[in-house]
Design a protein around this motif. Sequence first.
Motif, PDB file in Angstrom:
ATOM      1  N   THR A  25       0.863  -1.172   0.000  1.00  0.00           N
ATOM      2  CA  THR A  25       0.000   0.000   0.000  1.00  0.00           C
ATOM      3  C   THR A  25       0.909   1.233   0.000  1.00  0.00           C
ATOM      4  N   PRO A  26       0.393   2.401  -0.390  1.00  0.00           N
ATOM      5  CA  PRO A  26       1.241   3.596  -0.428  1.00  0.00           C
ATOM      6  C   PRO A  26       1.926   3.915   0.911  1.00  0.00           C
ATOM      7  N   ASP A  27       1.282   3.560   2.030  1.00  0.00           N
ATOM      8  CA  ASP A  27       1.872   3.822   3.347  1.00  0.00           C
ATOM      9  C   ASP A  27       2.419   2.549   4.001  1.00  0.00           C
ATOM     10  N   GLY A  28       2.650   1.512   3.205  1.00  0.00           N
ATOM     11  CA  GLY A  28       3.146   0.240   3.725  1.00  0.00           C
ATOM     12  C   GLY A  28       4.522   0.367   4.346  1.00  0.00           C
ATOM     13  N   THR A  29       4.862  -0.587   5.213  1.00  0.00           N
ATOM     14  CA  THR A  29       6.181  -0.603   5.861  1.00  0.00           C
ATOM     15  C   THR A  29       6.847  -1.951   5.647  1.00  0.00           C
ATOM     16  N   TYR A  30       8.171  -1.905   5.600  1.00  0.00           N
ATOM     17  CA  TYR A  30       8.993  -3.109   5.461  1.00  0.00           C
ATOM     18  C   TYR A  30      10.060  -3.037   6.542  1.00  0.00           C
ATOM     19  N   THR A  31      10.064  -3.983   7.456  1.00  0.00           N
ATOM     20  CA  THR A  31      11.033  -3.999   8.548  1.00  0.00           C
ATOM     21  C   THR A  31      11.922  -5.226   8.436  1.00  0.00           C
ATOM     22  N   ASP A  32      13.217  -4.989   8.399  1.00  0.00           N
ATOM     23  CA  ASP A  32      14.208  -6.065   8.462  1.00  0.00           C
ATOM     24  C   ASP A  32      14.644  -6.125   9.922  1.00  0.00           C
ATOM     25  N   GLN A  33      14.091  -7.070  10.657  1.00  0.00           N
ATOM     26  CA  GLN A  33      14.354  -7.161  12.092  1.00  0.00           C
ATOM     27  C   GLN A  33      15.805  -7.522  12.405  1.00  0.00           C
ATOM     28  N   ALA A  34      16.473  -8.231  11.506  1.00  0.00           N
ATOM     29  CA  ALA A  34      17.853  -8.653  11.761  1.00  0.00           C
ATOM     30  C   ALA A  34      18.798  -7.461  11.860  1.00  0.00           C
ATOM     31  N   PHE A  39      11.444   0.606   6.450  1.00  0.00           N
ATOM     32  CA  PHE A  39      11.270   1.450   5.274  1.00  0.00           C
ATOM     33  C   PHE A  39       9.786   1.736   5.113  1.00  0.00           C
ATOM     34  N   HIS A  40       9.461   2.978   4.739  1.00  0.00           N
ATOM     35  CA  HIS A  40       8.082   3.442   4.660  1.00  0.00           C
ATOM     36  C   HIS A  40       7.734   3.818   3.227  1.00  0.00           C
ATOM     37  N   GLY A  41       6.655   3.263   2.735  1.00  0.00           N
ATOM     38  CA  GLY A  41       6.162   3.615   1.410  1.00  0.00           C
ATOM     39  C   GLY A  41       6.850   2.844   0.301  1.00  0.00           C
ATOM     40  N   ARG A  42       6.203   2.853  -0.836  1.00  0.00           N
ATOM     41  CA  ARG A  42       6.661   2.059  -1.975  1.00  0.00           C
ATOM     42  C   ARG A  42       8.058   2.437  -2.447  1.00  0.00           C
ATOM     43  N   GLN A  43       8.364   3.731  -2.480  1.00  0.00           N
ATOM     44  CA  GLN A  43       9.668   4.174  -2.982  1.00  0.00           C
ATOM     45  C   GLN A  43      10.802   3.706  -2.070  1.00  0.00           C
ATOM     46  N   GLU A  44      10.654   3.864  -0.753  1.00  0.00           N
ATOM     47  CA  GLU A  44      11.696   3.400   0.172  1.00  0.00           C
ATOM     48  C   GLU A  44      11.843   1.883   0.121  1.00  0.00           C
ATOM     49  N   ILE A  45      10.726   1.181  -0.006  1.00  0.00           N
ATOM     50  CA  ILE A  45      10.779  -0.285  -0.059  1.00  0.00           C
ATOM     51  C   ILE A  45      11.492  -0.730  -1.333  1.00  0.00           C
ATOM     52  N   ALA A  46      11.183  -0.107  -2.455  1.00  0.00           N
ATOM     53  CA  ALA A  46      11.901  -0.414  -3.697  1.00  0.00           C
ATOM     54  C   ALA A  46      13.382  -0.070  -3.549  1.00  0.00           C
ATOM     55  N   GLY A  47      13.682   1.021  -2.856  1.00  0.00           N
ATOM     56  CA  GLY A  47      15.073   1.402  -2.606  1.00  0.00           C
ATOM     57  C   GLY A  47      15.801   0.370  -1.763  1.00  0.00           C
ATOM     58  N   TRP A  48      15.104  -0.239  -0.811  1.00  0.00           N
ATOM     59  CA  TRP A  48      15.692  -1.288   0.019  1.00  0.00           C
ATOM     60  C   TRP A  48      16.063  -2.499  -0.837  1.00  0.00           C
ATOM     61  N   LYS A  49      15.183  -2.865  -1.748  1.00  0.00           N
ATOM     62  CA  LYS A  49      15.480  -3.986  -2.653  1.00  0.00           C
ATOM     63  C   LYS A  49      16.685  -3.638  -3.531  1.00  0.00           C
ATOM     64  N   ALA A  50      16.739  -2.419  -4.050  1.00  0.00           N
ATOM     65  CA  ALA A  50      17.872  -2.001  -4.889  1.00  0.00           C
ATOM     66  C   ALA A  50      19.166  -2.027  -4.090  1.00  0.00           C
ATOM     67  N   ARG A  51      19.141  -1.556  -2.848  1.00  0.00           N
ATOM     68  CA  ARG A  51      20.335  -1.566  -1.989  1.00  0.00           C
ATOM     69  C   ARG A  51      20.770  -3.006  -1.707  1.00  0.00           C
ATOM     70  N   THR A  52      19.816  -3.865  -1.411  1.00  0.00           N
ATOM     71  CA  THR A  52      20.129  -5.274  -1.161  1.00  0.00           C
ATOM     72  C   THR A  52      20.800  -5.885  -2.386  1.00  0.00           C
ATOM     73  N   ASP A  53      20.234  -5.632  -3.560  1.00  0.00           N
ATOM     74  CA  ASP A  53      20.811  -6.180  -4.798  1.00  0.00           C
ATOM     75  C   ASP A  53      22.207  -5.634  -5.063  1.00  0.00           C
ATOM     76  N   SER A  54      22.488  -4.414  -4.615  1.00  0.00           N
ATOM     77  CA  SER A  54      23.816  -3.839  -4.839  1.00  0.00           C
ATOM     78  C   SER A  54      24.860  -4.432  -3.891  1.00  0.00           C
ATOM     79  N   LEU A  55      24.415  -4.997  -2.766  1.00  0.00           N
ATOM     80  CA  LEU A  55      25.330  -5.569  -1.772  1.00  0.00           C
ATOM     81  C   LEU A  55      25.428  -7.092  -1.825  1.00  0.00           C
ATOM     82  N   ILE A  56      24.382  -7.741  -2.339  1.00  0.00           N
ATOM     83  CA  ILE A  56      24.304  -9.204  -2.302  1.00  0.00           C
ATOM     84  C   ILE A  56      23.998  -9.732  -3.694  1.00  0.00           C
ATOM     85  N   ASP A  57      24.886 -10.569  -4.213  1.00  0.00           N
ATOM     86  CA  ASP A  57      24.647 -11.238  -5.487  1.00  0.00           C
ATOM     87  C   ASP A  57      23.683 -12.400  -5.282  1.00  0.00           C
ATOM     88  N   ASN A  58      22.874 -12.652  -6.298  1.00  0.00           N
ATOM     89  CA  ASN A  58      21.977 -13.811  -6.306  1.00  0.00           C
ATOM     90  C   ASN A  58      21.051 -13.866  -5.092  1.00  0.00           C
TER      91      ASN A  58
END
Length: 132
Positions: A25-34, A39-58
């Motif tokens: 949802t537009p105000d959704g949240t994604y929490t990495d407890q580890a 992250f709040h909202g679609r843009q930050e959540i997409a940014g989290w995926k992009a950051r993860t992909d930049s640090l972790i292969d496969n």
Amino acid sequence: MPAVVSDWSAAWNGTDPDQLGTLFTPDGTYTDQAIGVTFHGRQEIAGWKARTDSLIDNVHVTVHAAHRAGGHITVEGVYAGHIKGAPKPFAVPLATLLTTQGRRITSDQDFYSLNAVLAQSGLPADWSPPTS
């Protein structure tokens, strides 16, 4: 398996960060407890995926089971990948709690052992990713 879980795992296993963000949802949240970040909202959540992909292969999520109770879904699986520069890949148990509203995710909480990720990767327990 609930369709949203299939879509969620496909987004993590894909290469388009926006694919993950659009599941929320537009105000959704994604929490990495580890690592203790939210992250709040679609843009930050997409940014989290992009950051993860930049640090972790496969980066890969394998879902073993999903259980739904109303708007709450518990996902059991494996989180895997290869931290760039680490000697070895990792594959650790993952539990995810999703809260949904219709076909969208309002909240995602991921639980896995950061210590296990670092140990399997051959990295020291105090390792942290580069800031840039």
